[in-house]
Design an enzyme around this catalytic site. Structure first.
Site, PDB file in Angstrom:
ATOM      1  CE  LYS A  95      -3.788  -2.279   3.052  1.00 28.94           C
ATOM      2  NZ  LYS A  95      -4.198  -2.518   3.975  1.00 28.94           N
ATOM      3  CE1 TYR A 135      -8.666  -3.722   1.284  1.00 28.37           C
ATOM      4  CE2 TYR A 135      -8.780  -1.171   0.840  1.00 28.37           C
ATOM      5  CZ  TYR A 135      -7.621  -2.250   1.215  1.00 28.37           C
ATOM      6  OH  TYR A 135      -6.682  -2.445   1.697  1.00 28.37           O
ATOM      7  CG  ASN A 198      -2.719  -2.876   7.673  1.00 25.28           C
ATOM      8  OD1 ASN A 198      -2.760  -2.372   6.181  1.00 25.28           O
ATOM      9  ND2 ASN A 198      -3.411  -4.035   7.926  1.00 25.28           N
ATOM     10  CG  HIS A 201      -5.149  -7.033  -0.027  1.00 21.79           C
ATOM     11  ND1 HIS A 201      -6.281  -6.553   1.137  1.00 21.79           N
ATOM     12  CD2 HIS A 201      -4.755  -6.912  -1.380  1.00 21.79           C
ATOM     13  CE1 HIS A 201      -6.913  -7.027   0.299  1.00 21.79           C
ATOM     14  NE2 HIS A 201      -6.877  -7.444  -0.929  1.00 21.79           N
ATOM     15  CD  GLU A 212      -7.882  -9.310  -2.895  1.00 27.14           C
ATOM     16  OE1 GLU A 212      -8.935  -9.050  -2.477  1.00 27.14           O
ATOM     17  OE2 GLU A 212      -7.206  -9.729  -2.953  1.00 27.14           O
TER      18      GLU A 212
HETATM   19  P1  DAT Z   1      -7.387  -7.136   6.096  1.00 29.16           P
HETATM   20  O1  DAT Z   1      -6.087  -6.506   5.404  1.00 29.16           O
HETATM   21  O2  DAT Z   1      -5.983  -7.675   7.081  1.00 29.16           O
HETATM   22  O3  DAT Z   1      -6.651  -8.260   4.929  1.00 29.16           O
HETATM   23  P2  DAT Z   1      -9.148  -6.044   6.243  1.00 29.16           P
HETATM   24  O4  DAT Z   1      -9.457  -6.714   5.042  1.00 29.16           O
HETATM   25  O5  DAT Z   1     -10.532  -6.363   7.192  1.00 29.16           O
HETATM   26  O6  DAT Z   1      -7.960  -6.916   6.733  1.00 29.16           O
HETATM   27  O7  DAT Z   1      -9.785  -5.012   6.413  1.00 29.16           O
HETATM   28  C1  DAT Z   1      -8.550  -3.693   5.198  1.00 29.16           C
HETATM   29  C2  DAT Z   1      -7.879  -3.240   5.816  1.00 29.16           C
HETATM   30  O8  DAT Z   1      -9.139  -2.180   6.498  1.00 29.16           O
HETATM   31  C3  DAT Z   1      -6.665  -3.802   6.924  1.00 29.16           C
HETATM   32  O9  DAT Z   1      -5.842  -4.012   6.230  1.00 29.16           O
HETATM   33  C4  DAT Z   1      -6.855  -2.259   7.164  1.00 29.16           C
HETATM   34  C5  DAT Z   1      -7.885  -1.095   7.371  1.00 29.16           C
HETATM   35  N1  DAT Z   1      -8.730  -1.608   8.775  1.00 29.16           N
HETATM   36  C6  DAT Z   1      -9.241  -2.774   8.573  1.00 29.16           C
HETATM   37  N2  DAT Z   1      -9.689  -2.827  10.368  1.00 29.16           N
HETATM   38  C7  DAT Z   1      -9.975  -1.548  10.340  1.00 29.16           C
HETATM   39  C8  DAT Z   1     -10.337  -0.419  11.355  1.00 29.16           C
HETATM   40  N3  DAT Z   1     -10.913  -1.009  12.798  1.00 29.16           N
HETATM   41  N4  DAT Z   1      -9.938   0.979  11.503  1.00 29.16           N
HETATM   42  C9  DAT Z   1      -9.430   1.317  10.576  1.00 29.16           C
HETATM   43  N5  DAT Z   1      -8.959   0.511   9.888  1.00 29.16           N
HETATM   44  C10 DAT Z   1      -9.252  -0.571   9.332  1.00 29.16           C
HETATM   45 MG    MG Z   2      -8.460  -8.065   3.247  1.00 33.32          MG
END
Ligand code: DAT
Ligand code: MG
Length: 237
Positions: A95, A135, A198, A201, A212
């Site tokens: 990212k 997303y 973080n 992805h 994707e």
């Molecule tokens: P991942 O990236 O581990 O698959 P996810 O699909 O649940 O996690 O979420 C996508 C992204 O959204 C994640 O990398 C960071 C952001 N995200 C997830 N939970 C969040 C939160 N509680 N607050 C802010 N950003 C969040």
């Molecule tokens: Mg995810």
């Protein structure tokens, strides 16, 4: 499906082998062998050993090895001893925070060192609309808008990695979504602090991976090839 691929790989190889008997060029053989490995993606690993041999330099010794390699490869293939494991593919993206923090090589190196194979890569700035598509499953979450703003705020390195178990293990390499909960040794555990930044992805399942990859790449951007390291990474004893 995979046995179909194996059968057609085997058929293709047999055809190639019979034509190679009349061929006077090792170079020609090498080219067709490589093409077969590319077409029979699922079988690429098992085909690698004979392609590897056929790929020896076309020096005078190349003739010698070529002569040895062809019957050995033919025997293996005709006996249907191809034991190709399913080589899955997953979508991985660095990212904008990972790119800006200079972590591209660090992240690529973790996947590469593990033994996974890079089959597509590009750098792009996704539009907000594109980020929303990526997303889409999170559109009800309160952070959705900010997340899409962020993903489209700068360059993203989009990649497809291939290997046995790469979808699930890729997630292990990445670590938990919240870097505070990611184990040390994982990418997020070692290199990130906050959930909103973080850095990486990774697809979370086979359906997501397919979707994707199709969203970020056209089929001709995906490169099928046999890595010389594969015979040292996979093997049944
Ligand atoms: P991942 O990236 O581990 O698959 P996810 O699909 O649940 O996690 O979420 C996508 C992204 O959204 C994640 O990398 C960071 C952001 N995200 C997830 N939970 C969040 C939160 N509680 N607050 C802010 N950003 C969040
Ligand atoms: Mg995810």
């Amino acid at each position: 499906m995979s046995s179909q691929i194996l059968r057609s790989a085997s058929r293709a190889a047999r055809t190639l082998l019979s034509s190679s008997r009349t061929s006077s060029s090792v170079g020609q053989w090498r080219t067709v062998a490589a093409a077969t490995a590319t077409v029979a993606r699922g079988s690429a690993r098992s085909l690698s050993s004979f392609c590897y041999k056929a790929d020896l330099k076309s020096t005078s010794m190349g003739w010698f090895y070529g002569a040895l390699a062809v019957p050995a490869g033919a025997y293996m293939l005709q006996d249907q001893q191809l034991q190709a494991a399913e080589l899955e593919r997953t979508f991985i993206a660095i990212k904008p925070d990972g790119v800006q923090r200079g972590l591209i090589s660090e992240i690529i190196s973790r996947f590469e060192k593990k033994g996974f194979k890079l089959v597509a890569i590009k750098i792009m700035i996704p539009s907000k609309d594109f980020a929303q598509k990526h997303y889409h499953d999170l559109k009800e979450r309160p952070f959705f808008n900010g997340l899409c703003d962020f993903l489209s705020s700068g360059p993203v390195v989009a990649m497809v990695w291939e290997g046995e178990g790469v979808i699930k293990y890729g997630r292990k390499l990445i670590g938990a979504t919240d870097p505070q909960k990611s184990e040390p040794g994982t990418i997020r555990g070692d290199l990130a602090v906050g959930v909103g930044r973080n850095i990486i992805h990774g697809s979370d399942g086979s359906e997501t991976a397919k979707d994707e990859i199709a969203l970020w790449f056209t089929p001709w951007e995906l490169v099928s090839y046999t890595s010389n390291a594969e015979k040292w990474i996979y093997g049944i004893n």
